[in-house]
Scaffold this active site. Structure first.
Site, PDB file in Angstrom:
ATOM      1  CG  ASP A 123      -0.222  -0.083   2.531  1.00 40.94           C
ATOM      2  OD1 ASP A 123       1.033  -0.031   2.538  1.00 40.94           O
ATOM      3  OD2 ASP A 123      -0.903  -0.199   3.572  1.00 40.94           O
ATOM      4  CG  ASP A 246      16.492  -5.610  -0.294  1.00 41.37           C
ATOM      5  OD1 ASP A 246      16.880  -6.763  -0.024  1.00 41.37           O
ATOM      6  OD2 ASP A 246      15.447  -5.125   0.159  1.00 41.37           O
TER       7      ASP A 246
HETATM    8  P1  AMP Z   1      12.082  -3.810   3.347  1.00 44.26           P
HETATM    9  O1  AMP Z   1      11.274  -4.712   4.199  1.00 44.26           O
HETATM   10  O2  AMP Z   1      12.083  -2.395   3.828  1.00 44.26           O
HETATM   11  O3  AMP Z   1      13.459  -4.282   3.096  1.00 44.26           O
HETATM   12  O4  AMP Z   1      11.329  -3.792   1.941  1.00 44.26           O
HETATM   13  C1  AMP Z   1      11.418  -4.784   0.966  1.00 44.26           C
HETATM   14  C2  AMP Z   1      10.696  -4.343  -0.275  1.00 44.26           C
HETATM   15  O5  AMP Z   1       9.279  -4.309  -0.042  1.00 44.26           O
HETATM   16  C3  AMP Z   1      11.049  -2.952  -0.785  1.00 44.26           C
HETATM   17  O6  AMP Z   1      10.998  -2.963  -2.182  1.00 44.26           O
HETATM   18  C4  AMP Z   1       9.948  -2.097  -0.205  1.00 44.26           C
HETATM   19  O7  AMP Z   1       9.762  -0.912  -0.928  1.00 44.26           O
HETATM   20  C5  AMP Z   1       8.741  -3.034  -0.332  1.00 44.26           C
HETATM   21  N1  AMP Z   1       7.701  -2.707   0.652  1.00 44.26           N
HETATM   22  C6  AMP Z   1       7.723  -2.944   1.983  1.00 44.26           C
HETATM   23  N2  AMP Z   1       6.581  -2.520   2.560  1.00 44.26           N
HETATM   24  C7  AMP Z   1       5.816  -1.982   1.579  1.00 44.26           C
HETATM   25  C8  AMP Z   1       4.531  -1.349   1.551  1.00 44.26           C
HETATM   26  N3  AMP Z   1       3.796  -1.194   2.642  1.00 44.26           N
HETATM   27  N4  AMP Z   1       4.085  -0.911   0.352  1.00 44.26           N
HETATM   28  C9  AMP Z   1       4.815  -1.076  -0.768  1.00 44.26           C
HETATM   29  N5  AMP Z   1       6.022  -1.653  -0.806  1.00 44.26           N
HETATM   30  C10 AMP Z   1       6.529  -2.103   0.365  1.00 44.26           C
HETATM   31 MG    MG Z   2      14.629  -2.617   2.566  1.00 49.64          MG
END
Ligand code: AMP
Ligand code: MG
Length: 474
Positions: A123, A246
């Protein structure tokens, strides 16, 4: 009036395939949680301006500050070892970069700012819990002297975010040397886009490693910074929790505070993250995972290194230096933790001996080390005999040190963001009470000095307070 910040956006000037132009999506009713005054001033920004209605609107994504060129960055990554060819900023918008009076460049990013072309099924929003958690943890890490992204501000959105239940939405303003990750390189390497890799490598060198020449020297430099960073984490009992490629910043800053945690009781196999079923990112695995991630980074750089055979060998050699750099930094940091400024061959065994006793008894990591300076460490062990044996050998070792107590007090914090305190702040914030959040931040901003009024924050959790699981909650 919209807010004006002194932007100079070098990433926005990179070719179109590096990013997607995307403005933040406005929210219903922005409300201020906090502006980090000290950080704002460090960046040459006026904290009072950020707290005006115009400032708060900008921090919520309801207005775009003058000079900003909002975009979502493209990246890929290995998540828990599994390759994902496209991730990217799915809930974060880079507003732009500010350059401080001393010439330091910093990304200003809104996290939780709405959907982007990279959102997939997400979202694009953040619930208040993860925003509060990242604010507290990243600022605590900065105060502990660890390279990290920072929290400039947090605001509520006045909109619910649906996770398992409806939660208040929030936006974090994150500051970073850059948000370029190992996964940014992987994104272009996977597309066999050598031109983009070359542009990215040059951008990274100019920005983070001035003086470094060429991709191999860049790999060397990134390896050194990561080795030092992970050693710092280990010296403080920090578990990142999601060391996906990442989530590893090329700058060497700690980034993406998800289900991270500080150890209470010490054991090298400790894991907190609810999604880390097999302990891939356990405390003691972090150096090995960093090497694995750096190998992914190295393979992205190979196309820039020319001839294949020698390039592979040189890149492996570069990464193979990680253990020695890490061990040396680890030893330097842990020597200070036990009050040693010199160097003797037995020091490593002495420190390892203490850690083994601690692991055997699940002794509190932070309190044992702080207790060495205050003479209270024995109280952290149920069975004190092994510790007392160790203590005799240790006292002999530091007998000739001029001021081991001062060395230890500067190396071992009294206050860390303990999981139960972080959860307490999150619970209160979710119910609209930000007092525990502000109080905890104030305590953690000066972690090395004992203060009678803050003594409760130095305590380990009681058995019924202990947090054993942490969640991304994204
Ligand atoms: P992270 O958990 O921060 O390492 O995120 C992993 C991936 O999931 C990244 O590409 C984030 O941008 C995406 N992501 C995590 N939460 C959301 C969210 N609520 N809406 C859209 N993308 C998300
Ligand atoms: Mg991340």
């Amino acid at each position: 009036m919209t807010l004006a910040l002194p932007f100079d956006n070098s990433y926005a000037r990179l070719p179109d395939r590096f990013h997607a132009r995307q403005a933040p999506v406005p929210v219903a009713a922005p409300g201020l949680i906090a502006v980090n005054h000290a950080l704002a001033r460090d960046l040459g920004l006026d904290p009072a301006a950020l707290e005006t209605p115009e400032g708060i609107a900008a921090l919520a994504g309801n207005s775009v500050p003058e000079g900003a060129e909002p975009l979502a960055q493209a990246y890929a990554g290995h998540q828990f070892g599994g390759w994902v060819p496209q991730l990217g900023d799915g809930r974060a918008i880079l507003l732009g970069e500010v350059v401080t009076a001393e010439g330091r460049r910093a990304d200003i990013q809104l996290k939780g700012a709405g959907r982007t072309p990279f959102s997939r099924r997400g979202d694009g929003r953040a619930a208040i819990g993860p925003v509060i958690r990242e604010y507290i943890l990243s600022e605590a890490m900065a105060a502990l002297g660890v390279p990290t992204t920072r929290a400039l501000a947090a605001v509520t959105t006045g909109e619910p975010v649906w996770r398992e239940t409806a939660l208040p939405g929030a936006v974090l303003t994150r500051v970073a040397a850059s948000h370029i990750r190992v996964g940014t390189f992987q994104y272009f390497a996977a597309r066999e886009d050598g031109e983009a890799l070359d542009i990215l490598a040059r951008h990274v060198i100019a920005r983070h490693y001035p003086g470094v020449e060429g991709p191999l020297a860049l790999l060397d430099a990134v390896t050194v910074r990561q080795a030092r960073l992970i050693a710092r984490w280990m010296s403080l009992g920090f578990i990142h929790g999601v060391m996906n490629t990442d989530n590893m910043a090329i700058s060497g800053e700690t980034i993406d505070y998800g289900p991270c945690a500080f150890l209470d009781g010490y054991h090298p196999r400790k894991v907190f993250s609810s999604i880390d079923q097999f302990g891939r990112y356990a405390y003691g695995n972090q150096p090995r995972v960093a090497v694995w991630n750096l190998a992914q980074f190295a393979s992205c750089l190979l196309p820039l290194m020319g001839a294949e055979g020698p390039a592979v060998e040189a890149a492996s050699e570069s990464i193979n230096r990680f253990p020695a750099i890490y061990e040396a930094e680890w030893l330097r940091l842990f020597r200070a933790k036990v009050g040693i400024t010199g160097a003797e061959a037995e020091d490593h065994a002495l420190i390892a001996g203490l850690l083994e006793i601690m692991a055997g008894q699940n002794a509190d990591f932070t309190r044992v080390f702080r207790g060495l300076a205050t003479g209270m460490a024995a109280a952290e062990f149920a069975d004190t005999a092994p510790f007392e044996d160790w203590q005799r050998a240790w006292r002999d070792r530091i007998a000739a040190e001029p001021d081991p107590e001062a060395v230890m007090r500067a190396a071992n914090p009294a206050y860390i963001p303990r999981n139960h305190r972080v959860e307490e702040a999150i619970r209160a914030a979710t119910a609209g009470d930000f007092a525990p959040f502000h109080r905890l931040n104030a305590v953690l901003s000066r972690p090395f000095e004992d203060r009678a009024g803050d003594a409760a924050f130095a305590l380990a959790p009681l058995p019924d307070e202990e947090v054993r699981r942490t969640f991304c909650g994204t």
